[in-house]
Each structure stands twice: as C-alpha cells, then as structure tokens.
Design an enzyme around this catalytic site. Sequence first.
Site, mmCIF file in Angstrom:
data_model
loop_
_atom_site.group_PDB
_atom_site.id
_atom_site.type_symbol
_atom_site.label_atom_id
_atom_site.label_comp_id
_atom_site.label_asym_id
_atom_site.label_seq_id
_atom_site.Cartn_x
_atom_site.Cartn_y
_atom_site.Cartn_z
ATOM 1 N NE ARG A 133 -3.865 -2.183 2.169
ATOM 2 C CZ ARG A 133 -3.592 -3.367 2.734
ATOM 3 N NH1 ARG A 133 -2.470 -3.521 3.407
ATOM 4 N NH2 ARG A 133 -4.426 -4.368 2.626
ATOM 5 C CE LYS A 155 -2.358 13.014 -14.150
ATOM 6 N NZ LYS A 155 -2.916 13.328 -15.477
ATOM 7 C CD GLU A 197 4.250 15.297 -23.149
ATOM 8 O OE1 GLU A 197 3.643 16.356 -22.876
ATOM 9 O OE2 GLU A 197 3.689 14.188 -23.156
ATOM 10 C CE LYS A 225 3.734 16.510 -14.674
ATOM 11 N NZ LYS A 225 3.749 15.259 -15.403
ATOM 12 N NE ARG A 239 -0.659 16.212 -12.526
ATOM 13 C CZ ARG A 239 0.050 15.407 -11.761
ATOM 14 N NH1 ARG A 239 -0.134 15.394 -10.473
ATOM 15 N NH2 ARG A 239 0.949 14.615 -12.293
ATOM 16 C CG ASN A 243 -4.487 15.873 -19.370
ATOM 17 O OD1 ASN A 243 -3.482 15.201 -19.189
ATOM 18 N ND2 ASN A 243 -5.455 15.960 -18.464
ATOM 19 C CG HIS A 246 -1.632 14.612 -23.436
ATOM 20 N ND1 HIS A 246 -0.942 15.750 -23.787
ATOM 21 C CD2 HIS A 246 -0.720 13.818 -22.820
ATOM 22 C CE1 HIS A 246 0.328 15.652 -23.384
ATOM 23 N NE2 HIS A 246 0.483 14.484 -22.807
ATOM 24 C CG HIS A 250 -3.781 9.554 -24.079
ATOM 25 N ND1 HIS A 250 -4.280 10.064 -22.905
ATOM 26 C CD2 HIS A 250 -2.436 9.604 -23.957
ATOM 27 C CE1 HIS A 250 -3.278 10.395 -22.107
ATOM 28 N NE2 HIS A 250 -2.149 10.136 -22.726
ATOM 29 C CG HIS A 262 3.183 10.141 -24.732
ATOM 30 N ND1 HIS A 262 1.824 9.951 -24.580
ATOM 31 C CD2 HIS A 262 3.484 11.246 -24.005
ATOM 32 C CE1 HIS A 262 1.329 10.889 -23.793
ATOM 33 N NE2 HIS A 262 2.327 11.682 -23.420
HETATM 34 N N1 LIG Z 1 3.249 9.997 -15.591
HETATM 35 C C1 LIG Z 1 3.186 11.041 -16.368
HETATM 36 O O1 LIG Z 1 2.895 12.162 -15.925
HETATM 37 C C2 LIG Z 1 3.501 10.885 -17.819
HETATM 38 C C3 LIG Z 1 3.647 12.015 -18.624
HETATM 39 C C4 LIG Z 1 3.993 11.841 -19.954
HETATM 40 C C5 LIG Z 1 4.190 10.564 -20.478
HETATM 41 N N2 LIG Z 1 4.012 9.486 -19.660
HETATM 42 C C6 LIG Z 1 4.216 8.122 -20.192
HETATM 43 O O2 LIG Z 1 5.597 7.985 -20.537
HETATM 44 C C7 LIG Z 1 5.712 6.983 -21.541
HETATM 45 C C8 LIG Z 1 6.645 7.462 -22.620
HETATM 46 O O3 LIG Z 1 7.885 7.752 -22.027
HETATM 47 P P1 LIG Z 1 9.190 8.022 -22.912
HETATM 48 O O4 LIG Z 1 8.854 8.918 -24.048
HETATM 49 O O5 LIG Z 1 10.237 8.432 -21.964
HETATM 50 O O6 LIG Z 1 9.488 6.625 -23.591
HETATM 51 P P2 LIG Z 1 9.974 5.220 -23.033
HETATM 52 O O7 LIG Z 1 10.058 5.208 -21.572
HETATM 53 O O8 LIG Z 1 9.112 4.207 -23.702
HETATM 54 O O9 LIG Z 1 11.456 5.116 -23.612
HETATM 55 C C9 LIG Z 1 11.644 5.092 -25.027
HETATM 56 C C10 LIG Z 1 12.785 4.145 -25.407
HETATM 57 O O10 LIG Z 1 14.012 4.743 -25.028
HETATM 58 C C11 LIG Z 1 14.799 3.790 -24.310
HETATM 59 N N3 LIG Z 1 15.639 4.554 -23.398
HETATM 60 C C12 LIG Z 1 15.278 5.188 -22.273
HETATM 61 N N4 LIG Z 1 16.309 5.863 -21.774
HETATM 62 C C13 LIG Z 1 17.352 5.636 -22.583
HETATM 63 C C14 LIG Z 1 18.689 6.087 -22.589
HETATM 64 N N5 LIG Z 1 19.148 6.957 -21.687
HETATM 65 N N6 LIG Z 1 19.497 5.655 -23.578
HETATM 66 C C15 LIG Z 1 19.037 4.826 -24.545
HETATM 67 N N7 LIG Z 1 17.772 4.388 -24.600
HETATM 68 C C16 LIG Z 1 16.938 4.795 -23.628
HETATM 69 C C17 LIG Z 1 13.786 2.906 -23.637
HETATM 70 O O11 LIG Z 1 14.352 1.664 -23.275
HETATM 71 C C18 LIG Z 1 12.719 2.793 -24.711
HETATM 72 O O12 LIG Z 1 13.078 1.800 -25.629
HETATM 73 C C19 LIG Z 1 4.324 6.683 -22.033
HETATM 74 O O13 LIG Z 1 3.910 5.453 -21.490
HETATM 75 C C20 LIG Z 1 3.485 7.825 -21.460
HETATM 76 O O14 LIG Z 1 2.150 7.445 -21.224
HETATM 77 C C21 LIG Z 1 3.689 9.617 -18.355
#
Ligand SMILES: NC(=O)c1ccc[n+]([C@@H]2O[C@H](COP(=O)([O-])OP(=O)(O)OC[C@H]3O[C@@H](n4cnc5c(N)ncnc54)[C@H](O)[C@@H]3O)[C@@H](O)[C@H]2O)c1
Length: 359
Positions: A133, A155, A197, A225, A239, A243, A246, A250, A262
Amino acid sequence: MNRDVNRDINKRENDLHTVSVDLGDRSYDVIVGRGALSALSEVVPDAVQRIVVVSQEGIPIADRVEEHLASLGQWSIRRVNIGRSETDKSLSTIETLCEFFAAVGLTRNDLVVGVGGGLVTDVAGFAAAVWHRGTRVVHVATTLLGMVDAAIGGKTGVNLPQGKNLVGAFWQPSGVICDLDALDTLSERELRCGRGEISKYHFLTGDDLAALDLPVRIARCVRIKADIVSGDEREGGLRALLNYGHTLAHAIETVGGHSLAHGEAVAVGLAFAADLAHEMGRIDGSRVDYHRHVVEDVYGLETRPPAGLDRNELMATMARDKKALRGLTFVLDSSNGLEVVEGIDVSLVEKTLSTFLVT
Ligand SMILES: NC(=O)c1ccc[n+]([C@@H]2O[C@H](COP(=O)([O-])OP(=O)(O)OC[C@H]3O[C@@H](n4cnc5c(N)ncnc54)[C@H](O)[C@@H]3O)[C@@H](O)[C@H]2O)c1
C-alpha cells in the site's frame, strides 16, 4: 501563465539545478544537470535496507546508478528489467514486479528506484504505490520526455487494451534525478518525443523554451510542471491543462498500435486541438498557423496525422478516455489562454477530425 523564466530554479555550484516540488510534507527535489547522478544520495530516504532498481535493457546509465547506489550505503541492491514496449506497461508487469519484490523481501521502509523513460517510471511508480500500500520510490529519468514530464508529479499507472493509463495511482516520488549524461545514448526519435512535450509547455506559458540551453530548458519545464502539480496535485482543475494535445494523442497511440510514440502523438494532438478551437470560434486562423509553426519549425515535430487511422475508432477511443466526464473533453486555446472544455459536441469533433485526417 507568464512568469520569470528562472524563478525558483536553484543553480548550484556544480552546475546542477534543483527544483522543488512543493507538496507540504511530501515535497521533493528534482535535480537537473550533467552529472546529477552524483546527487542521488540527497534523494534516497532514511532507513532503507533493500533497493530494487527497475529499468530496461539498453539504458546504459542504469549500470552506473547501481554502482553509485552500491557506493553510497550498506543496503542490498537487486535489479529487474521490464519490457520496452507500451504493451509491457501492463498489469501483468506489475504482478511480475510485485512477485520480485516479495522474493527480495522488500518492506515498506525500503526503496524502489525507477531508471528509465516514462514507461519505466510510470510502471515502477505504480508498483511502488501498490506494494504494501505504498513504498517509497526515486526516479532517475533517462529520456528527455521523462525529465520534463513523466517522472515529475506522481502520476503512475499502466495501460489496458481499451486505452492508455486507465489503471493507476497518484504516488509522489521521494526525489527525481535528471542527469543529462543519460541523453547521450538516447535516439534522435526519443529526443524528438521530448520536444513534443516541451512544445506543449510553450503553449501553456508562452515561453520560447527552445531558446534556452538544454539544462536550463529542462529545469524550466520541471519548474512549470512542479508549479502546476503543487497547485492541483490530483487534477481537480489546473493540472488538466497538462493534457493539452493529449485527448487525440492517446487515441492515436491506442488505435495506431503505438506506431507513433507518445511525444510524436502529442505533437499531432496539439495541431488538432488548434483546428478544433478554430472550428469552435475560439481562436483565429493565424493562431492555428502559429501552432503548426511552433510544433514543426521550433520543436521539429510532424503535425500531420499518420495515414490509415480509422476515424470511428479514434472517436470511440476518445469517448472512452478517462477524461471524458461529460461528452468529449479537450484542453483548448482561446484569447484567454488554455482552458479545459467539457461536453464538446461529438459531431463537431467528428467533423473536424474528418478534415484533419485527410489534410
Ligand atoms: N506519468 C506522467 O505524468 C507521464 C507524462 C507523460 C508521459 N508518460 C508516459 O511515458 C511513456 C513514454 O515515455 P518516454 O517517451 O520516456 O518513452 P519510453 O520510456 O518508452 O522510452 C523510449 C525508449 O528509449 C529507451 N531509453 C530510455 N532511456 C534511454 C537512454 N538513456 N538511452 C538509450 N535508450 C533509452 C527505452 O528503453 C525505450 O526503448 C508513455 O507510457 C506515457 O504514457 C507519463
């Protein structure tokens, strides 16, 4: 949201920047810069005996994080890698992680360290949120998108086949490290996603973030942010502006089987949101052109939707989106800036989408 670009970004002696996410007794620091990993000890909480590092194959800095943690304390450190596809951002991965935590004997006083992009930090954060939890988590963001957005703000969650991020929790980390050294191994496509972003923040604040040096640009995005999260942690109002772009993004990710990443989908979603705002008489044509100029020319992303997307599937997916409280909900531009607009007429969105998909 105009403000002094460098307000509340604490530049330290070693060229690192510290941005505080102000949430009362759950406040935490985000440390940004080349070599920020050296500050990891500042964000590891007290009384930790076991650490599980959650990462992926192909993230070279994860090895350095493990080595650095080993040099900092007497705790045991175990590493688990999760899959790299959006389909691995799933409840079954959470189950695998929790079984790993059980095998390691991780207690609520121990620590999960997510080392990766948004996929890893969303999954590691959610696993930490539900393990006993709520177990503490530190994020080491390794993508540009993770640094400016995903790792900040608490999030966490996973996808279902029906849609993105449908299962999740708000769970703030104990701290976040954004070491720019990690970006040296990141592909151009992933850097572009991060710029998607960042272009969103451009519309949110009106700041020309592309003009700033990279460490300051990242710290500035974190500040934007953090301010929004501090003002509205659980997305009761402000907040939701994060989006922007988005709602369609999505749906494009889900319907397109994640062929667009994304940040790329967000760029397309920003252009669509401008078209919809124009259709609703909220902004004029020059503001629509400005959106395309900023996204394409300033931040270097594509605003055209990919070929072959089915309009009906996109509409159905947007209607299922968790933000569709009453009718369709979009963040839309206006002469007063961005606003959350609920209950938008479905046929108007459909009409705008029809034109958008063929242009
Ligand atoms: N929680 C939130 O507020 C929030 C906000 C925006 C996006 N997201 C989520 O984030 C995700 C997308 O994240 P992302 O764009 O970072 O992509 P990702 O985490 O999928 O990473 C993209 C690729 O880059 C590789 N990678 C990561 N770091 C690396 C590095 N330093 N060197 C080489 N390769 C590397 C990863 O292994 C992956 O193959 C989505 O699932 C999205 O929904 C969440």
